[in-house]
Design a protein around this motif. Structure first.
Motif, short mmCIF file in Angstrom:
data_model
loop_
_atom_site.label_atom_id
_atom_site.label_comp_id
_atom_site.label_asym_id
_atom_site.label_seq_id
_atom_site.Cartn_x
_atom_site.Cartn_y
_atom_site.Cartn_z
N ASP A 14 -8.26 5.46 -15.49
CA ASP A 14 -8.51 5.63 -16.92
C ASP A 14 -7.35 6.37 -17.57
N ARG A 15 -7.14 6.07 -18.82
CA ARG A 15 -6.06 6.73 -19.56
C ARG A 15 -6.35 8.22 -19.72
N PHE A 16 -5.36 9.02 -19.45
CA PHE A 16 -5.40 10.48 -19.63
C PHE A 16 -6.39 11.17 -18.68
N TYR A 17 -6.96 10.40 -17.77
CA TYR A 17 -7.90 11.07 -16.85
C TYR A 17 -7.10 11.81 -15.79
N ARG A 18 -7.46 13.06 -15.58
CA ARG A 18 -6.81 13.87 -14.56
C ARG A 18 -7.91 14.63 -13.82
N ALA A 19 -7.88 14.48 -12.50
CA ALA A 19 -8.87 15.19 -11.69
C ALA A 19 -8.67 16.69 -11.83
N SER A 63 0.84 -1.20 0.00
CA SER A 63 0.00 0.00 0.00
C SER A 63 0.87 1.24 0.00
N VAL A 64 0.42 2.27 -0.70
CA VAL A 64 1.11 3.56 -0.79
C VAL A 64 0.10 4.64 -0.41
N ARG A 65 0.43 5.38 0.64
CA ARG A 65 -0.49 6.42 1.11
C ARG A 65 0.21 7.77 1.09
N ASP A 66 -0.54 8.78 0.64
CA ASP A 66 -0.07 10.15 0.73
C ASP A 66 -1.01 10.94 1.63
N HIS A 67 -0.61 12.14 1.98
CA HIS A 67 -1.41 13.01 2.85
C HIS A 67 -1.83 14.27 2.10
N GLY A 68 -2.09 14.10 0.82
CA GLY A 68 -2.49 15.23 -0.01
C GLY A 68 -3.99 15.49 0.07
N PRO A 69 -4.54 16.09 -0.99
CA PRO A 69 -5.96 16.45 -0.97
C PRO A 69 -6.89 15.24 -1.09
N GLY A 70 -6.34 14.07 -1.41
CA GLY A 70 -7.19 12.88 -1.54
C GLY A 70 -7.87 12.81 -2.91
N ILE A 71 -8.78 11.88 -3.03
CA ILE A 71 -9.50 11.65 -4.30
C ILE A 71 -10.98 11.93 -4.05
N ALA A 72 -11.53 12.82 -4.84
CA ALA A 72 -12.95 13.14 -4.70
C ALA A 72 -13.79 11.93 -5.09
N ALA A 73 -14.97 11.86 -4.50
CA ALA A 73 -15.85 10.71 -4.75
C ALA A 73 -16.21 10.59 -6.22
N GLN A 74 -16.39 11.74 -6.91
CA GLN A 74 -16.77 11.67 -8.32
C GLN A 74 -15.60 11.29 -9.21
N ASP A 75 -14.37 11.43 -8.69
CA ASP A 75 -13.19 11.07 -9.48
C ASP A 75 -12.72 9.64 -9.24
N LEU A 76 -13.14 9.05 -8.14
CA LEU A 76 -12.62 7.74 -7.75
C LEU A 76 -12.83 6.66 -8.81
N PRO A 77 -13.99 6.59 -9.51
CA PRO A 77 -14.14 5.52 -10.52
C PRO A 77 -13.26 5.69 -11.75
N TYR A 78 -12.63 6.86 -11.91
CA TYR A 78 -11.93 7.12 -13.17
C TYR A 78 -10.43 7.31 -12.99
N VAL A 79 -9.89 7.09 -11.80
CA VAL A 79 -8.48 7.41 -11.56
C VAL A 79 -7.55 6.53 -12.38
N GLU A 130 -4.30 -7.09 -8.11
CA GLU A 130 -5.36 -6.12 -8.29
C GLU A 130 -4.95 -4.81 -7.61
N LEU A 131 -5.06 -3.73 -8.35
CA LEU A 131 -4.70 -2.41 -7.85
C LEU A 131 -5.97 -1.61 -7.64
N THR A 132 -6.14 -1.11 -6.42
CA THR A 132 -7.33 -0.33 -6.08
C THR A 132 -6.92 0.98 -5.42
N ALA A 133 -7.87 1.92 -5.42
CA ALA A 133 -7.63 3.24 -4.81
C ALA A 133 -8.81 3.59 -3.93
N ARG A 134 -8.53 4.30 -2.84
CA ARG A 134 -9.60 4.76 -1.95
C ARG A 134 -9.12 6.00 -1.21
N ALA A 135 -10.06 6.72 -0.69
CA ALA A 135 -9.72 7.90 0.13
C ALA A 135 -9.25 7.42 1.50
N ALA A 136 -8.17 8.00 1.99
CA ALA A 136 -7.62 7.61 3.28
C ALA A 136 -8.33 8.35 4.40
#
Length: 475
Positions: A414-419, A396-412, A445-451
């Motif tokens: 995707d190719r060329f997708y940038r929040a 697992s790799v965790r950062d303490h940045g702004p996180g991933i918005a709920a509307q962006d989480l399904p697309y992180v 399997e690689l997954t992403a979630r808000a910390a």
């Protein structure tokens, strides 16, 4: 003969499958119908003749019993008019003992042989007095033969009537076979016709959104042709997704490459007029050109790997994931000197290994670490942990940045997708897409979630077995 076979093969190739199936089914049913009618005709004919032969045998037995002691040679003189139940006459083996008058029934050599006992009794068909007769020739005491005849025209009439009736039934069976063959081919090949029509429509329009209409019913009760059509629909869905992904990739790549290529052209044109620039300006333009070339080269390489949509198949080796993570963290510290990376290895994780391609797995971890460092605020750590649980392994790799918005989480991924929050940051939006592709190729399997408390967590989970369910290679 070979020319006939070639002609037949050419005819089969030119005829549609529906026509060939209809003809084959019709021919099979018609052959059965004609065969049954022919068999029925011969059975009826045999039974009628057999009944007539039984009547002749009974008549001969009765005559023998009535005239056991002798008697006249002509036993039924009225058979000239064929009004008697049976016409009978006795013939001696010696022609010299024949009566003065003519015989009513034909006497030939085999009759004398039966009288002499050198030939077995037999049945024969003769014509006498303008009427067909069935005749039995058998022994009548010593040196004599008995001939008994019955009219055969009722039997022949019955045989003709049976032939006409069975011919009509056979003809109706052939016509019914043709109708049924056409109906069977039309009904049975309807899904194939729809499949062919859909395939031709897709070939003409190059649009894989078309689908074959399937008959209603539960999937478990569908026939083979319907399952084929359903499989074709599934293939069309995969093709549509592939075409859509390819079109999106081309559109996104052209959009993403337009800006760096424009900057490259601008700097190249600026360096073309280097005599008008100061040394500091030339150095800045040259440095910018080099960075942009490296950026475009990296983006093109990433595009080539992503467009392939599969991993190469080199020789695999057992990779210690904890050691690989330590190496990736060390590399990331050199690339991001302002970011603090913290690596934690859980119990049992140091010796855990998985079959894979070290360079590709290192690229995966590097992309995750670069992404985390890019979003980490100054002074905040990037936490990397390697954990073993049972037979599984997790990074697992965790950062303490702004996180991933709920509307962006399904697309992180995707190719060329940038929040929206990341559009001002450097990058092409291909790193996470490539990371997931590498992970799936290695059976992970690689997954992403808000910390919790802010930031994002990316988790790479390896299954108990290697890629392909048992140490298989990347696809």
């Amino acid at each position: 003969m070979s020319g006939v076979r070639r002609l037949g093969a050419r005819w089969r190739r030119r005829r549609p499958l529906r026509t060939r199936l209809a003809l084959a089914a019709s021919a099979a049913v018609a052959l059965v119908a004609v065969g049954v009618c022919a068999a029925a005709f011969f059975v009826i004919r045999y039974e009628l003749l057999h009944q007539l032969d039984l009547s002749l045998t009974q008549s001969a037995t009765r005559v023998v019993q009535e005239h056991r002691g002798g008697g006249p040679q002509v036993l039924a003189g009225e058979c000239r008019y064929l009004s008697a139940p049976a016409c009978a006459q006795v013939v001696p083996a010696d022609p010299g003992a024949d009566p003065d008058g003519p015989y009513l029934l034909p006497v030939e050599g085999p009759v004398r042989e039966v009288a002499a006992g050198t030939r077995a009794p037999y049945f024969s068909n003769v014509t006498r007095f303008g009427q067909p007769l069935r005749m039995l020739t058998t022994r009548f005491g010593d040196g004599r033969a008995l001939q008994v005849a019955l009219r055969a025209d009722p039997v022949e009439r019955g045989v003709r009537q049976a032939a006409v009736l069975l011919a009509a039934v056979g003809g109706a069976g052939v016509l019914l076979a043709g109708v049924l063959g056409y109906a069977v081919s039309r009904t049975g090949l309807a899904p194939v016709a729809r499949l062919t029509s859909t395939a031709e429509r897709i070939a003409a329009t190059r649009d894989p959104r078309h689908r074959i209409e399937l008959p209603p019913g539960r999937p478990g009760r569908q026939d083979e042709v319907t399952r084929l059509a359903a499989s074709f629909n599934t293939m069309l869905g995969e093709l549509e997704q592939s075409v859509s992904a390819q079109r999106r990739l081309v559109a996104d790549a052209s959009h993403e490459l337009r800006t760096p290529l424009t900057a490259l052209r601008t700097n190249a044109e600026l360096l073309a007029r280097a005599d008008r620039l100061t040394p500091a300006q030339r150095e800045r333009a040259s440095g910018a050109l080099g960075r942009q070339i490296r950026e475009v080269t990296g983006m093109v390489n990433d595009l080539i790997e992503l467009a392939r949509d599969e991993e190469p198949l080199p020789l695999l080796e057992e990779v210690r994931i904890a050691e690989l993570a330590e190496h990736a963290v060390g590399t990331a510290r050199g690339h991001w000197p302002g970011t603090r990376f913290v690596l934690e290895t859980g119990p049992g994780a140091a010796d855990a290994s998985r079959p894979g391609v070290p360079a590709r797995l290192a690229r995966l971890l590097t992309n995750l670490l670069d992404n985390a460092a890019k979003f980490s605020p100054p002074g905040a750590p990037v936490e990397v942990s390697v954990t073993a649980y049972g037979e599984g392994l997790e990074v697992s790799v965790r950062d303490h940045g702004p996180g991933i918005a709920a509307q962006d989480l399904p697309y992180v991924f995707d190719r060329f997708y940038r929040a929206e929050a990341a559009r001002a940051l450097p990058g092409s939006g291909l790193g996470l897409a490539m990371a997931r592709q590498i992970a799936r190729a290695h059976g992970a399997e690689l997954t992403a979630r808000a910390a919790p408390g802010g930031g994002a967590v990316f988790t790479l989970a390896f299954a108990a077995s290697g890629p392909g369910g048992g140490g298989g290679a990347a696809r």
